[in-house]
Design a protein around this motif. Structure first.
Motif, PDB file in Angstrom:
ATOM      1  N   ARG A  20     -55.782 -80.757  38.888  1.00  0.00           N
ATOM      2  CA  ARG A  20     -54.938 -81.666  39.650  1.00  0.00           C
ATOM      3  C   ARG A  20     -54.490 -82.846  38.801  1.00  0.00           C
ATOM      4  N   ALA A  21     -53.376 -83.449  39.226  1.00  0.00           N
ATOM      5  CA  ALA A  21     -52.769 -84.540  38.473  1.00  0.00           C
ATOM      6  C   ALA A  21     -53.372 -85.879  38.868  1.00  0.00           C
ATOM      7  N   ALA A  22     -53.217 -86.844  37.954  1.00  0.00           N
ATOM      8  CA  ALA A  22     -53.659 -88.210  38.223  1.00  0.00           C
ATOM      9  C   ALA A  22     -52.495 -89.151  37.953  1.00  0.00           C
ATOM     10  N   LEU A  23     -52.361 -90.196  38.751  1.00  0.00           N
ATOM     11  CA  LEU A  23     -51.270 -91.132  38.568  1.00  0.00           C
ATOM     12  C   LEU A  23     -51.489 -91.979  37.325  1.00  0.00           C
ATOM     13  N   LEU A  24     -50.398 -92.267  36.634  1.00  0.00           N
ATOM     14  CA  LEU A  24     -50.424 -93.120  35.456  1.00  0.00           C
ATOM     15  C   LEU A  24     -49.468 -94.276  35.683  1.00  0.00           C
ATOM     16  N   PHE A  25     -49.937 -95.502  35.478  1.00  0.00           N
ATOM     17  CA  PHE A  25     -49.025 -96.630  35.621  1.00  0.00           C
ATOM     18  C   PHE A  25     -48.021 -96.596  34.483  1.00  0.00           C
ATOM     19  N   VAL A  26     -46.893 -97.281  34.660  1.00  0.00           N
ATOM     20  CA  VAL A  26     -45.890 -97.353  33.611  1.00  0.00           C
ATOM     21  C   VAL A  26     -46.334 -98.409  32.618  1.00  0.00           C
ATOM     22  N   PRO A  27     -46.873 -98.025  31.446  1.00  0.00           N
ATOM     23  CA  PRO A  27     -47.543 -98.989  30.600  1.00  0.00           C
ATOM     24  C   PRO A  27     -46.622 -99.969  29.905  1.00  0.00           C
ATOM     25  N   LEU A  28     -45.424 -99.514  29.504  1.00  0.00           N
ATOM     26  CA  LEU A  28     -44.584-100.368  28.693  1.00  0.00           C
ATOM     27  C   LEU A  28     -43.156-100.427  29.243  1.00  0.00           C
ATOM     28  N   GLU A  44     -49.229 -89.138  34.903  1.00  0.00           N
ATOM     29  CA  GLU A  44     -49.882 -88.275  33.922  1.00  0.00           C
ATOM     30  C   GLU A  44     -50.580 -87.146  34.661  1.00  0.00           C
ATOM     31  N   GLN A  45     -50.307 -85.917  34.229  1.00  0.00           N
ATOM     32  CA  GLN A  45     -50.825 -84.729  34.888  1.00  0.00           C
ATOM     33  C   GLN A  45     -51.925 -84.093  34.050  1.00  0.00           C
ATOM     34  N   GLN A  46     -52.833 -83.386  34.705  1.00  0.00           N
ATOM     35  CA  GLN A  46     -53.965 -82.763  34.029  1.00  0.00           C
ATOM     36  C   GLN A  46     -53.671 -81.282  33.816  1.00  0.00           C
ATOM     37  N   VAL A 349     -43.034 -84.105  29.935  1.00  0.00           N
ATOM     38  CA  VAL A 349     -43.291 -84.312  28.512  1.00  0.00           C
ATOM     39  C   VAL A 349     -44.681 -83.790  28.195  1.00  0.00           C
ATOM     40  N   GLY A 350     -44.813 -83.028  27.107  1.00  0.00           N
ATOM     41  CA  GLY A 350     -46.116 -82.518  26.677  1.00  0.00           C
ATOM     42  C   GLY A 350     -46.548 -83.153  25.379  1.00  0.00           C
ATOM     43  N   GLY A 351     -47.860 -83.330  25.231  1.00  0.00           N
ATOM     44  CA  GLY A 351     -48.353 -83.984  24.030  1.00  0.00           C
ATOM     45  C   GLY A 351     -49.742 -83.554  23.631  1.00  0.00           C
ATOM     46  N   GLU A 352     -50.381 -84.405  22.838  1.00  0.00           N
ATOM     47  CA  GLU A 352     -51.671 -84.079  22.245  1.00  0.00           C
ATOM     48  C   GLU A 352     -52.755 -83.929  23.318  1.00  0.00           C
ATOM     49  N   LYS A 353     -53.759 -83.129  22.960  1.00  0.00           N
ATOM     50  CA  LYS A 353     -54.958 -82.956  23.786  1.00  0.00           C
ATOM     51  C   LYS A 353     -54.631 -82.520  25.211  1.00  0.00           C
ATOM     52  N   GLY A 354     -53.588 -81.706  25.344  1.00  0.00           N
ATOM     53  CA  GLY A 354     -53.244 -81.157  26.646  1.00  0.00           C
ATOM     54  C   GLY A 354     -52.599 -82.127  27.607  1.00  0.00           C
ATOM     55  N   ARG A 355     -52.114 -83.260  27.131  1.00  0.00           N
ATOM     56  CA  ARG A 355     -51.573 -84.268  28.037  1.00  0.00           C
ATOM     57  C   ARG A 355     -50.138 -83.929  28.447  1.00  0.00           C
ATOM     58  N   ILE A 356     -49.831 -84.119  29.719  1.00  0.00           N
ATOM     59  CA  ILE A 356     -48.499 -83.888  30.275  1.00  0.00           C
ATOM     60  C   ILE A 356     -48.129 -85.081  31.151  1.00  0.00           C
ATOM     61  N   TRP A 357     -46.912 -85.558  30.976  1.00  0.00           N
ATOM     62  CA  TRP A 357     -46.397 -86.652  31.792  1.00  0.00           C
ATOM     63  C   TRP A 357     -45.203 -86.157  32.604  1.00  0.00           C
ATOM     64  N   ARG A 358     -45.104 -86.662  33.822  1.00  0.00           N
ATOM     65  CA  ARG A 358     -43.925 -86.425  34.657  1.00  0.00           C
ATOM     66  C   ARG A 358     -43.231 -87.762  34.893  1.00  0.00           C
ATOM     67  N   LEU A 359     -41.918 -87.799  34.664  1.00  0.00           N
ATOM     68  CA  LEU A 359     -41.110 -88.990  34.895  1.00  0.00           C
ATOM     69  C   LEU A 359     -40.110 -88.682  36.007  1.00  0.00           C
ATOM     70  N   ASP A 360     -40.065 -89.521  37.024  1.00  0.00           N
ATOM     71  CA  ASP A 360     -39.103 -89.389  38.112  1.00  0.00           C
ATOM     72  C   ASP A 360     -38.183 -90.586  38.086  1.00  0.00           C
ATOM     73  N   PHE A 361     -36.947 -90.349  37.678  1.00  0.00           N
ATOM     74  CA  PHE A 361     -35.964 -91.421  37.587  1.00  0.00           C
ATOM     75  C   PHE A 361     -35.252 -91.627  38.927  1.00  0.00           C
ATOM     76  N   PRO A 362     -34.799 -92.843  39.201  1.00  0.00           N
ATOM     77  CA  PRO A 362     -33.994 -93.050  40.408  1.00  0.00           C
ATOM     78  C   PRO A 362     -32.664 -92.338  40.289  1.00  0.00           C
ATOM     79  N   ALA A 363     -32.058 -92.031  41.420  1.00  0.00           N
ATOM     80  CA  ALA A 363     -30.775 -91.350  41.411  1.00  0.00           C
ATOM     81  C   ALA A 363     -29.704 -92.235  40.769  1.00  0.00           C
ATOM     82  N   ALA A 364     -28.776 -91.578  40.089  1.00  0.00           N
ATOM     83  CA  ALA A 364     -27.683 -92.309  39.474  1.00  0.00           C
ATOM     84  C   ALA A 364     -26.808 -92.936  40.545  1.00  0.00           C
ATOM     85  N   THR A 365     -26.392 -94.160  40.313  1.00  0.00           N
ATOM     86  CA  THR A 365     -25.488 -94.824  41.241  1.00  0.00           C
ATOM     87  C   THR A 365     -24.058 -94.429  40.909  1.00  0.00           C
ATOM     88  N   ARG A 366     -23.266 -94.249  41.922  1.00  0.00           N
ATOM     89  CA  ARG A 366     -21.876 -93.803  41.716  1.00  0.00           C
ATOM     90  C   ARG A 366     -20.904 -94.879  42.170  1.00  0.00           C
TER      91      ARG A 366
END
Length: 366
Positions: A20-28, A44-46, A349-366
């Motif tokens: 299962r996934a765990a929430l990650l705060f937006v660090p930067l 951040e997902q597990q 996004v996939g990275g070292e040691k099996g780490r995966i991040w999911r990013l959900d962007f707001p919808a584009a404004t028109r």
């Protein structure tokens, strides 16, 4: 090309897992992005594995595949809340540097290496079983990336050997793979190849238009407008050198983004001319700024549902997003990242040691 430069940072004989996934705060996240309402929500997902997640490919908001060294093939059916390991007949002996999926059931994985280490497997039942579709019998050949324009037409690019460019093509879903004749592919520069960094050295803009990003010694772009039957060459302004050049591209129609790197300096690369945008199918490029952390850039993706200027880039120094087409960047991870894939407003996004991040962007404004 040069597999030792993209070896995993951790290896293990992980079995089939469901995590299962765990929430990650937006660090930067930047104050400007937050103020403008463009900052993504980051989770951040597990994955359940400890190997590098080298490549990622999303087919919907729920279905995502991922792959990496140590025989890693992963799939999620719920947007990454849970990831399940899918075992291939090769066990953990291969480096799966690329994965391309059509849906939850059908996917291809590409392993890299000289000779028979370069292979293509296909599943049509969600990874329960796999068919070996291609095994490289040329001891000098080395295949880097694959991409499909639809469920039948696909391409694989490999480093040049014996003075010829290696592009494999299928028109029957991988049932047969044909090495294209020299008459329809660009003649290579000496030792020209690609970097098996993120699986993004081959990319489709649509079912008919495909690109190959090359490196070492050049930084050329090969382009096909007939599903890979014939190819032309486009020059680019990106960094180039003995072990430098383009590492990944992403196209939506004629609008493309590319990244490049000096691979000799995986963790310390600060090269300029490593990010660029094209609006005319690769004929001309506008260079952007490199992301703030040192490290070789390994891949990039547009985020189509978040507006025309939103990009996510990955590197051996971290991971970044831009809402200004590469003029300004926000860092959201400072570890090795290599795989990236976007569907609508969501990016994995996939990275070292099996780490995966999911990013959900707001919808584009028109």
């Amino acid at each position: 090309m040069i597999p030792s430069l993209f070896t995993p940072l951790a290896t293990s004989r992980a079995g089939r897992t469901l995590c299962r996934a765990a929430l990650l705060f937006v660090p930067l996240a930047s104050a400007r992005a937050n103020a403008q309402g463009t900052a993504p929500r980051i989770t951040e997902q597990q994955s359940g594995v400890t190997q590098l997640i080298q490549a990622v490919h999303a087919t919907s908001a729920n279905v995502v595949w991922a792959s990496g060294p140590g025989g890693v093939v992963l799939r999620t059916l719920d947007g990454g809340t849970t990831w399940q390991r899918r075992m291939t007949p090769a066990g953990d002996s291969l480096q799966f540097r690329d994965v391309h999926a059509i849906n939850a059931d059908t996917a291809w994985v590409l392993s890299i290496g000289n000779g028979t280490a370069s292979r293509i497997y296909r599943t049509s039942d969600g990874g329960s079983t796999w068919a070996l579709q291609f095994i490289n019998r040329d001891s000098a050949a080395f295949y880097d990336c694959l991409s499909f324009g639809n469920s039948r037409e696909g391409l694989v690019f490999g480093d040049a050997t014996a003075g010829r460019t290696h592009i494999l093509r299928t028109t029957n879903g991988g049932g047969t793979w044909t090495l294209l004749p020299e008459s329809v592919v660009p003649a290579p520069l000496p030792s020209e190849g690609a970097f098996a960094a993120s699986g993004l050295c081959v990319a489709h803009a649509n079912a008919r238009t495909a690109y190959v990003a090359t490196g070492a010694p050049g930084a050329r772009l090969f382009k096909s407008t007939n599903a890979g039957a014939t190819w032309s060459v486009l020059e680019t302004p990106f960094v180039r050198g003995t072990v430098a050049g383009l590492t990944g591209v992403s196209f939506i129609g004629d609008r493309g983004v590319a990244v490049a790197a000096d691979i000799n300096r995986l963790r310390t690369d600060t090269s300029t001319k490593v990010v660029g945008i094209t609006t005319d199918g690769g004929r001309t490029w506008t260079l952007g700024n490199r992301p703030p952390l040192p490290g070789s850039l390994s891949g990039v993706s547009w985020v189509p549902g978040a507006g025309n200027n939103t990009i996510v880039a990955v590197s051996y120094g971290g991971a970044f997003y831009s809402t200004s087409a590469g003029r300004e960047w926000t860092t959201f991870a400072n570890v090795v990242t290599t795989g990236v894939s976007a569907i609508d407003r969501t990016v994995w996004v996939g990275g070292e040691k099996g780490r995966i991040w999911r990013l959900d962007f707001p919808a584009a404004t028109r």
